[in-house]
Design a protein around this motif. Structure first.
Motif, PDB file in Angstrom:
ATOM      1  N   UNK A  81      -6.373   3.643  16.922  1.00  0.00           N
ATOM      2  CA  UNK A  81      -5.212   2.980  17.511  1.00  0.00           C
ATOM      3  C   UNK A  81      -3.917   3.442  16.844  1.00  0.00           C
ATOM      4  N   UNK A  82      -3.929   3.594  15.533  1.00  0.00           N
ATOM      5  CA  UNK A  82      -2.712   4.032  14.833  1.00  0.00           C
ATOM      6  C   UNK A  82      -2.306   5.440  15.244  1.00  0.00           C
ATOM      7  N   UNK A  83      -3.265   6.330  15.427  1.00  0.00           N
ATOM      8  CA  UNK A  83      -2.964   7.697  15.863  1.00  0.00           C
ATOM      9  C   UNK A  83      -2.440   7.690  17.302  1.00  0.00           C
ATOM     10  N   UNK A  84      -3.018   6.851  18.163  1.00  0.00           N
ATOM     11  CA  UNK A  84      -2.525   6.740  19.536  1.00  0.00           C
ATOM     12  C   UNK A  84      -1.099   6.196  19.553  1.00  0.00           C
ATOM     13  N   UNK A  85      -0.809   5.235  18.686  1.00  0.00           N
ATOM     14  CA  UNK A  85       0.542   4.694  18.575  1.00  0.00           C
ATOM     15  C   UNK A  85       1.509   5.801  18.157  1.00  0.00           C
ATOM     16  N   UNK A  86       1.095   6.614  17.201  1.00  0.00           N
ATOM     17  CA  UNK A  86       1.934   7.709  16.714  1.00  0.00           C
ATOM     18  C   UNK A  86       2.177   8.740  17.818  1.00  0.00           C
ATOM     19  N   UNK A  87       1.131   9.121  18.540  1.00  0.00           N
ATOM     20  CA  UNK A  87       1.262  10.114  19.611  1.00  0.00           C
ATOM     21  C   UNK A  87       2.151   9.615  20.748  1.00  0.00           C
ATOM     22  N   UNK A  88       2.027   8.342  21.085  1.00  0.00           N
ATOM     23  CA  UNK A  88       2.752   7.809  22.236  1.00  0.00           C
ATOM     24  C   UNK A  88       4.145   7.288  21.887  1.00  0.00           C
ATOM     25  N   UNK A  89       4.539   7.363  20.643  1.00  0.00           N
ATOM     26  CA  UNK A  89       5.863   6.885  20.243  1.00  0.00           C
ATOM     27  C   UNK A  89       6.962   7.909  20.495  1.00  0.00           C
ATOM     28  N   UNK A  90       6.597   9.151  20.695  1.00  0.00           N
ATOM     29  CA  UNK A  90       7.601  10.191  20.928  1.00  0.00           C
ATOM     30  C   UNK A  90       8.287   9.974  22.271  1.00  0.00           C
ATOM     31  N   UNK A  91       9.551  10.285  22.312  1.00  0.00           N
ATOM     32  CA  UNK A  91      10.367  10.045  23.502  1.00  0.00           C
ATOM     33  C   UNK A  91       9.891  10.837  24.719  1.00  0.00           C
ATOM     34  N   UNK A  92       9.366  12.033  24.504  1.00  0.00           N
ATOM     35  CA  UNK A  92       8.948  12.885  25.620  1.00  0.00           C
ATOM     36  C   UNK A  92       7.440  12.811  25.902  1.00  0.00           C
ATOM     37  N   UNK A  93       6.793  11.752  25.465  1.00  0.00           N
ATOM     38  CA  UNK A  93       5.358  11.583  25.711  1.00  0.00           C
ATOM     39  C   UNK A  93       5.133  11.290  27.196  1.00  0.00           C
ATOM     40  N   UNK A  94       4.330  12.120  27.849  1.00  0.00           N
ATOM     41  CA  UNK A  94       4.121  11.989  29.294  1.00  0.00           C
ATOM     42  C   UNK A  94       3.054  10.973  29.654  1.00  0.00           C
ATOM     43  N   UNK A  95       2.156  10.624  28.730  1.00  0.00           N
ATOM     44  CA  UNK A  95       1.041   9.757  29.094  1.00  0.00           C
ATOM     45  C   UNK A  95       1.219   8.302  28.683  1.00  0.00           C
ATOM     46  N   UNK A  96       2.436   7.899  28.331  1.00  0.00           N
ATOM     47  CA  UNK A  96       2.672   6.500  27.969  1.00  0.00           C
ATOM     48  C   UNK A  96       3.522   5.830  29.051  1.00  0.00           C
ATOM     49  N   UNK A  97       3.198   4.573  29.338  1.00  0.00           N
ATOM     50  CA  UNK A  97       3.945   3.750  30.274  1.00  0.00           C
ATOM     51  C   UNK A  97       4.343   2.478  29.538  1.00  0.00           C
ATOM     52  N   UNK A  98       5.629   2.228  29.445  1.00  0.00           N
ATOM     53  CA  UNK A  98       6.121   1.033  28.772  1.00  0.00           C
ATOM     54  C   UNK A  98       6.351  -0.056  29.802  1.00  0.00           C
ATOM     55  N   UNK A  99       5.744  -1.209  29.598  1.00  0.00           N
ATOM     56  CA  UNK A  99       5.966  -2.394  30.425  1.00  0.00           C
ATOM     57  C   UNK A  99       6.543  -3.439  29.481  1.00  0.00           C
ATOM     58  N   UNK A 100       7.869  -3.479  29.415  1.00  0.00           N
ATOM     59  CA  UNK A 100       8.529  -4.303  28.402  1.00  0.00           C
ATOM     60  C   UNK A 100       8.230  -3.713  27.041  1.00  0.00           C
ATOM     61  N   UNK A 101       7.600  -4.502  26.175  1.00  0.00           N
ATOM     62  CA  UNK A 101       7.189  -4.014  24.857  1.00  0.00           C
ATOM     63  C   UNK A 101       5.747  -3.551  24.840  1.00  0.00           C
ATOM     64  N   UNK A 102       5.049  -3.728  25.935  1.00  0.00           N
ATOM     65  CA  UNK A 102       3.637  -3.348  26.005  1.00  0.00           C
ATOM     66  C   UNK A 102       3.513  -1.863  26.320  1.00  0.00           C
ATOM     67  N   UNK A 103       2.646  -1.202  25.590  1.00  0.00           N
ATOM     68  CA  UNK A 103       2.420   0.231  25.734  1.00  0.00           C
ATOM     69  C   UNK A 103       1.091   0.448  26.448  1.00  0.00           C
ATOM     70  N   UNK A 104       1.131   1.129  27.592  1.00  0.00           N
ATOM     71  CA  UNK A 104      -0.086   1.467  28.326  1.00  0.00           C
ATOM     72  C   UNK A 104      -0.236   2.976  28.363  1.00  0.00           C
ATOM     73  N   UNK A 105      -1.477   3.425  28.317  1.00  0.00           N
ATOM     74  CA  UNK A 105      -1.784   4.850  28.323  1.00  0.00           C
ATOM     75  C   UNK A 105      -2.243   5.239  29.727  1.00  0.00           C
TER      76      UNK A 105
END
Length: 64
Positions: free
Chosen positions: A25-49
């Motif tokens: 989970x920590x590595x996924x958080x790190x990968x998806x925190x980048x601004x240009x990450x294509x596989x993350x969807x933010x719903x408010x504060x919730x992060x979906x892959x």
């Protein structure tokens, strides 16, 4: 209510993505925190892959 299998869902929570991919989970958080990450969807504060884009990312990645 019928539960949908992880491999059929379009978007995964961090916990589901970790179980699906074997990546922590920590590595996924790190990968998806980048601004240009294509596989993350933010719903408010919730992060979906986004599962399909995440699969493509994993197939093309040499190392994580």
């Amino acid at each position: 209510m019928k539960e949908i299998p992880i491999w059929e869902k379009g978007n995964l929570s961090l916990e589901e993505a970790a179980a699906y991919s074997g990546i922590g989970i920590n590595k996924l958080r790190d990968l998806s925190s980048h601004e240009n990450c294509r596989f993350v969807l933010w719903v408010g504060n919730k992060r979906l892959i986004k599962r399909r884009l995440f699969d493509q990312y994993i197939e093309q990645a040499y190392s994580i």
